[in-house]
Enzyme design. Structure first.
Site, short mmCIF file in Angstrom:
data_model
loop_
_atom_site.label_atom_id
_atom_site.label_comp_id
_atom_site.label_asym_id
_atom_site.label_seq_id
_atom_site.Cartn_x
_atom_site.Cartn_y
_atom_site.Cartn_z
N TYR A 142 6.94 -0.26 -8.62
CA TYR A 142 8.07 -1.09 -8.45
C TYR A 142 8.63 -0.77 -8.92
O TYR A 142 10.38 -0.60 -8.39
CB TYR A 142 8.02 -0.21 -7.14
CG TYR A 142 7.13 0.92 -5.77
CD1 TYR A 142 5.37 1.88 -5.80
CD2 TYR A 142 8.82 2.06 -5.41
CE1 TYR A 142 5.57 3.37 -4.95
CE2 TYR A 142 7.42 2.89 -4.02
CZ TYR A 142 6.29 3.31 -5.06
OH TYR A 142 5.91 4.79 -4.23
N LYS A 191 -8.68 -0.57 -8.33
CA LYS A 191 -9.20 -0.02 -9.58
C LYS A 191 -9.90 -1.16 -10.13
O LYS A 191 -9.01 -0.69 -11.22
CB LYS A 191 -7.60 1.16 -9.97
CG LYS A 191 -8.30 2.25 -11.10
CD LYS A 191 -8.91 3.30 -9.73
CE LYS A 191 -9.89 3.88 -11.37
NZ LYS A 191 -10.81 5.10 -10.70
N ASP A 223 -9.60 6.04 -5.79
CA ASP A 223 -10.44 7.14 -5.60
C ASP A 223 -11.51 7.41 -5.33
O ASP A 223 -11.19 8.34 -3.66
CB ASP A 223 -10.69 7.79 -7.00
CG ASP A 223 -11.45 6.69 -8.23
OD1 ASP A 223 -11.67 5.79 -7.21
OD2 ASP A 223 -12.31 7.28 -8.62
N ASP A 247 1.08 3.54 -0.78
CA ASP A 247 2.27 5.01 -0.64
C ASP A 247 1.98 6.12 -0.64
O ASP A 247 1.63 6.92 0.42
CB ASP A 247 3.46 5.08 -2.34
CG ASP A 247 4.57 6.27 -1.83
OD1 ASP A 247 4.73 6.01 -0.59
OD2 ASP A 247 4.76 6.87 -2.54
N ASP A 251 0.44 8.46 3.03
CA ASP A 251 0.87 9.84 3.20
C ASP A 251 -0.94 10.56 3.79
O ASP A 251 -0.27 11.64 4.71
CB ASP A 251 1.19 10.44 2.04
CG ASP A 251 2.91 10.93 1.89
OD1 ASP A 251 3.63 9.82 2.54
OD2 ASP A 251 3.62 11.40 1.57
C1 IPM Z 1 7.83 5.98 1.52
C2 IPM Z 1 8.34 6.51 0.04
C3 IPM Z 1 9.34 5.34 -0.50
C4 IPM Z 1 8.33 4.85 -1.19
C5 IPM Z 1 9.76 6.50 -1.41
C6 IPM Z 1 11.07 7.88 -1.17
C7 IPM Z 1 11.06 5.55 -2.86
O1 IPM Z 1 7.66 7.37 0.21
O2 IPM Z 1 8.47 4.92 1.90
O3 IPM Z 1 6.76 5.57 1.59
O4 IPM Z 1 7.56 5.68 -2.48
O5 IPM Z 1 8.03 4.17 -0.59
MG MG Z 2 5.60 7.83 0.34
#
Ligand code: IPM
Ligand code: MG
Length: 356
Positions: A142, A191, A223, A247, A251
């Site tokens: 990032y 990884k 993975d 990240d 999710d």
């Molecule tokens: C998160 C989001 C952010 C990230 C984006 C919106 C920049 O997906 O906080 O998980 O990738 O960190």
């Molecule tokens: Mg995110």
């Protein structure tokens, strides 16, 4: 006691979910005798519209002067065509970097009341899922060098994943400390079969583990971790991983526990200051319709009470109120199932605040 909170509502559903979290904090304040002072500041798309910049200097300085930051969500299609460093999301990255928030804590807890909303077979989640993703937040791909170059095959583009020993060591230490407070199991995800940066990551995590003999450490390739999260999520206690892997996996963990609309997060730098935000995005299509789920933001406020202000009884009260709300059968549309009572954003916030 008075607590100063910088509030960044942001874009899309941000302002609506933030209002509900404030409502809940005010209720905590009146019930437990605290005063929360909210300082609203701009960041993201709305800041671009108002000032031309996604993260105005004034926003940063007010955040620095406060005890913590509460953030809704930023971004939306209106600003999608702006170049990378001008996009609303850049505000989020700037806040993380400028405030030095290197550790992102993303707990994923399956409420028994919501086992219907979990897409996995009931036997896979029986007894509940309760894991914590510790994501490195100010390093890696990032923030590495990025750019474009001309090649024989046309334009190329690159983003560099670079980790230093110091960066890995401090996030590993924090994750081990978290594991000590939980079930003493830590999975480091990397990884290392391919990436040099992962091999460094693994070496440093192993070194730090010598200071935490009680914590059972294992290493997993990313993975495989993605697969294990849906195959057997109960095997995890604390997961520590890099910025990008964290990240993605957080999710996925959100979906495992029913909806990403439920997951809070805390971004810390060691010490009490932190920034608290839901892990979901600004969901522009849902904005202004009173349908967004405010629970992730309300639970983020609970994390703020616990981690920044040391108010664990108050944090328990907020988490308990969310459970009560779900137990009573109320659901926002993202977690709605047959026989439940559909509520909008405001009603959900009212009911949760009332339950405190
Ligand atoms: C998160 C989001 C952010 C990230 C984006 C919106 C920049 O997906 O906080 O998980 O990738 O960190
Ligand atoms: Mg995110």
């Amino acid at each position: 006691m008075e607590y100063k909170i910088a509030v960044i509502s942001g874009d899309g559903i941000g302002p609506e979910i933030i209002e509900e979290a404030k409502k809940v904090l005010l209720k905590v304040g009146s019930k437990f005798g605290h005063s929360f002072v909210f300082n609203h500041v701009l960041a993201g798309g709305c800041a671009i519209d108002a000032t031309g910049e996604c993260l105005p200097e004034k926003t940063l300085s007010i955040c620095c002067d406060c005890d913590s930051v509460l953030l809704g969500a930023v971004g939306g299609p209106k600003w999608d065509d702006l170049p990378g460093d001008k996009r609303p999301e850049k505000a989020l990255l700037g806040l993380r970097q400028e405030l030095g928030l290197y550790a992102n804590l993303r707990p994923a807890l399956l409420f028994p009341e919501l086992s219907d909303a979990c897409p996995l077979k009931p036997e896979l989640v029986e007894g509940g899922v309760d894991l914590l993703v510790v994501r490195e937040l100010t390093g890696g791909i990032y923030f590495g060098e990025k750019g474009q170059c001309e090649t024989e095959c046309g334009t190329g583009a690159y983003d560099v994943e670079l980790y230093t020993e110091k960066e890995v060591e401090r996030i590993a230490r924090l994750a081990f400390n978290m594991a000590m407070k939980r079930n003493k199991k830590l999975t480091s995800v990397d990884k290392a079969n391919v990436l040099e940066s992962s091999r460094l990551w693994r070496r440093v995590v192993n070194r730090v583990s010598e200071d935490f003999p009680e914590v059972e450490l294992s290493h997993m390739y990313v993975d495989n971790a993605a697969m294990q999260l849906v195959r057997d999520p109960k095997q995890f206690d604390v997961i520590v991983t890099s910025n990008m892997f964290g990240d993605i996996l957080s999710d996925e963990a959100g979906m495992v526990v029913g909806s990403i609309g439920l997951l809070p997060s805390a971004s810390m730098r060691g010490g009490s200051f932190g920034m608290y935000e839901p892990i979901h995005g600004s969901a522009p299509d849902l904005g202004g319709k009173d349908v967004a789920n405010p629970i992730a933001t309300i639970l983020s406020a609970a994390m703020m009470l616990r981690y920044s202000f040391g108010l664990s009884e108050e944090a328990d009260a907020v988490e308990g109120a969310v459970k009560e709300f779900l137990k009573a059968g109320y659901r926002t549309q993202d977690i709605m199932t047959e026989g439940m009572k559909l509520t909008g954003t405001r009603e959900a916030g009212d009911r949760i605040a009332d339950a405190i």
